[in-house]
Scaffold this active site. Structure first.
Site, PDB file in Angstrom:
ATOM      1  N   SER A 127       0.788  -1.229   0.000  1.00  0.00           N
ATOM      2  CA  SER A 127       0.000   0.000   0.000  1.00  0.00           C
ATOM      3  C   SER A 127       0.820   1.279   0.000  1.00  0.00           C
ATOM      4  O   SER A 127       0.305   2.326  -0.392  1.00  0.00           O
ATOM      5  CB  SER A 127      -0.936   0.009   1.212  1.00  0.00           C
ATOM      6  OG  SER A 127      -0.207  -0.031   2.422  1.00  0.00           O
ATOM      7  N   HIS A 131      -5.449  -3.772  -2.163  1.00  0.00           N
ATOM      8  CA  HIS A 131      -5.218  -2.782  -3.220  1.00  0.00           C
ATOM      9  C   HIS A 131      -5.146  -3.420  -4.609  1.00  0.00           C
ATOM     10  O   HIS A 131      -4.823  -2.724  -5.578  1.00  0.00           O
ATOM     11  CB  HIS A 131      -3.941  -2.005  -2.932  1.00  0.00           C
ATOM     12  CG  HIS A 131      -4.101  -0.953  -1.883  1.00  0.00           C
ATOM     13  ND1 HIS A 131      -4.631   0.292  -2.148  1.00  0.00           N
ATOM     14  CD2 HIS A 131      -3.823  -0.966  -0.556  1.00  0.00           C
ATOM     15  CE1 HIS A 131      -4.658   1.007  -1.039  1.00  0.00           C
ATOM     16  NE2 HIS A 131      -4.174   0.267  -0.054  1.00  0.00           N
ATOM     17  N   LYS A 133     -12.262   0.017  -1.003  1.00  0.00           N
ATOM     18  CA  LYS A 133     -11.355   0.704  -1.923  1.00  0.00           C
ATOM     19  C   LYS A 133     -11.971   0.668  -3.327  1.00  0.00           C
ATOM     20  O   LYS A 133     -12.915   1.394  -3.589  1.00  0.00           O
ATOM     21  CB  LYS A 133      -9.966   0.081  -1.848  1.00  0.00           C
ATOM     22  CG  LYS A 133      -9.320   0.319  -0.468  1.00  0.00           C
ATOM     23  CD  LYS A 133      -7.924  -0.237  -0.379  1.00  0.00           C
ATOM     24  CE  LYS A 133      -7.234   0.185   0.909  1.00  0.00           C
ATOM     25  NZ  LYS A 133      -7.868  -0.322   2.135  1.00  0.00           N
TER      26      LYS A 133
END
Length: 393
Positions: free
Chosen positions: A182, A210, A241
């Site tokens: 990240s 991610h 996300k």
């Protein structure tokens, strides 16, 4: 007595201020968009995890509203008592299908998912072997177990092999890594890690927070990207996300799900998702399948912006993803860069120690599928102006 007992807080905050690391929360006024309004200023937003723009997608909005009207605003219970609603089970079926696993279980956050699965799987006589730059939720999840632990050098397959060799006498070994890291935006060498896990009989766990929505077919993640279906025992991800909603999940076997239902403390002691969140995530999965062009736009924008930063002479480290750090060194300089960019109309958050090493402090940028070339050019112009002003480039 209480006031004096908390006097140490002033010392901590004063130290942060002296080092130029003291920050206050930026306040978003309105929607999470590529250009958004923070603290009364309209800025190009390079600090959001809204990779695909799903946080404001019409289909997700409509699904959330309908679920609220039909099912209420909350479940009012933990999953293991009265809080498992049919929409939660529908979501978990859909997630398992999307991730191409046998089953899945949803948690209140990605952080909770890591704590839940590590606490369920690891016991006192086990060992966990973790990449040194894994996410804080993995680190904390390991700390909360009684298992022995080994740390291997970042993405260093040789060092991982050394650790596995040292731990080969343990009956249960678990290797855990982020899929995409990240802070640096680099990718774990998952095929090589899978080979080692197979050879040493270790459980393999990947946190794809991610990578979900970013890598693989329709955003299925790094396991799909590398063709490792069936070789990764535990997949963890977030729903907050690229998915655009809230929560986390663990995908794997049905028996892993059953184990977590009985052992995962975040699941056992936290109220389950509101129906609106579950419905939003189901809608997001539909969008990922129906609108793959969003992912292509994300990568086009990533390539454009990353090449622009490098052309200007900024250090973007080893990034291979939409997470592109601008590494400047000392924390105070990173915060100054962030503040000046904000004044120039660009929001890119500064990050310093202890999140990253002090000499690797940075401004972290994330482009999205929704950014236009004009917005990215405006951001690059600001980076050039401020970078020269601060003698970074």
């Amino acid at each position: 007595m209480t006031a004096r007992a908390l006097d140490f807080i002033d010392d901590v905050l004063d130290s942060l201020k002296e080092k130029g690391l003291y920050r206050r929360l930026r306040v978003l006024e309105g929607e999470q968009l590529p250009t958004a309004r923070f603290d009364g200023r309209t800025v190009v937003n390079l600090s959001s995890n809204n990779y695909l723009g799903l946080a404001t997608h019409p289909r997700l909005r409509e699904a959330a509203i309908k679920a609220t009207l039909d099912l209420g605003v909350g479940s009012a219970s933990v999953r293991t008592i009265a809080g498992t609603m049919s929409i939660h089970e529908e979501l978990e079926r859909r997630l398992a299908e999307f991730k191409r696993t046998e089953s899945s279980l949803v948690f209140q956050s990605g952080f909770a998912a890591n704590l839940g699965v590590l606490g369920s799987v690891l016991e006192a006589d086990d060992v966990v072997i973790s990449d040194e730059l894994n996410h804080a939720s993995i680190i904390d999840g390991i700390r909360l177990t009684k298992a022995d632990r080994r740390i291997y050098a970042h993405r260093d397959v040789g060092d991982l092999k050394r650790a596995l060799e040292e731990c080969k006498e343990y009956k249960k070994k678990l290797v855990v890594t982020d899929g995409v890291f990240s802070m640096d935006g680099d990718i774990a060498p998952l095929p090589e890690i899978a080979d080692l896990a197979d050879h040493y009989g270790a459980i393999m766990m990947v946190d794809d927070a991610h990578a979900s929505g970013v890598f693989g077919q329709n955003g299925r993640g790094t396991i799909d990207h590398f063709g490792l279906h069936g070789r990764v025992d535990i997949q963890v991800g977030t729903l907050s996300k690229a998915i655009g909603a809230m929560g986390g999940y663990v995908a794997g076997s049905e028996r892993l799900r059953d184990l977590m239902i009985h052992r995962a403390r975040p699941l056992l002691f936290s109220t389950s998702h509101p129906p609106s969140v579950a419905a939003s995530v189901i809608a997001a999965l539909d969008v990922l399948v129906a609108e793959p062009e969003r992912i292509q736009r994300l990568w086009d924008n990533t390539s454009y912006f990353k090449s622009g930063l490098r052309r200007l002479g900024f250090d973007t480290g080893r990034s291979e993803t939409p997470i592109t750090p601008v590494i400047v060194g000392k924390g105070a300089l990173a915060m100054k860069l962030s503040d000046r960019l904000f004044e120039e109309g660009v929001f890119a958050q500064g990050i310093g120690y202890p999140t990253v090493p002090e000499d690797k402090s940075r401004v972290r940028t994330i482009v999205t599928a929704g950014h236009t070339k004009d917005e990215l050019d405006k951001a690059l112009d600001a980076f050039e102006k401020v970078g020269r002003e601060l003698a970074i480039v």
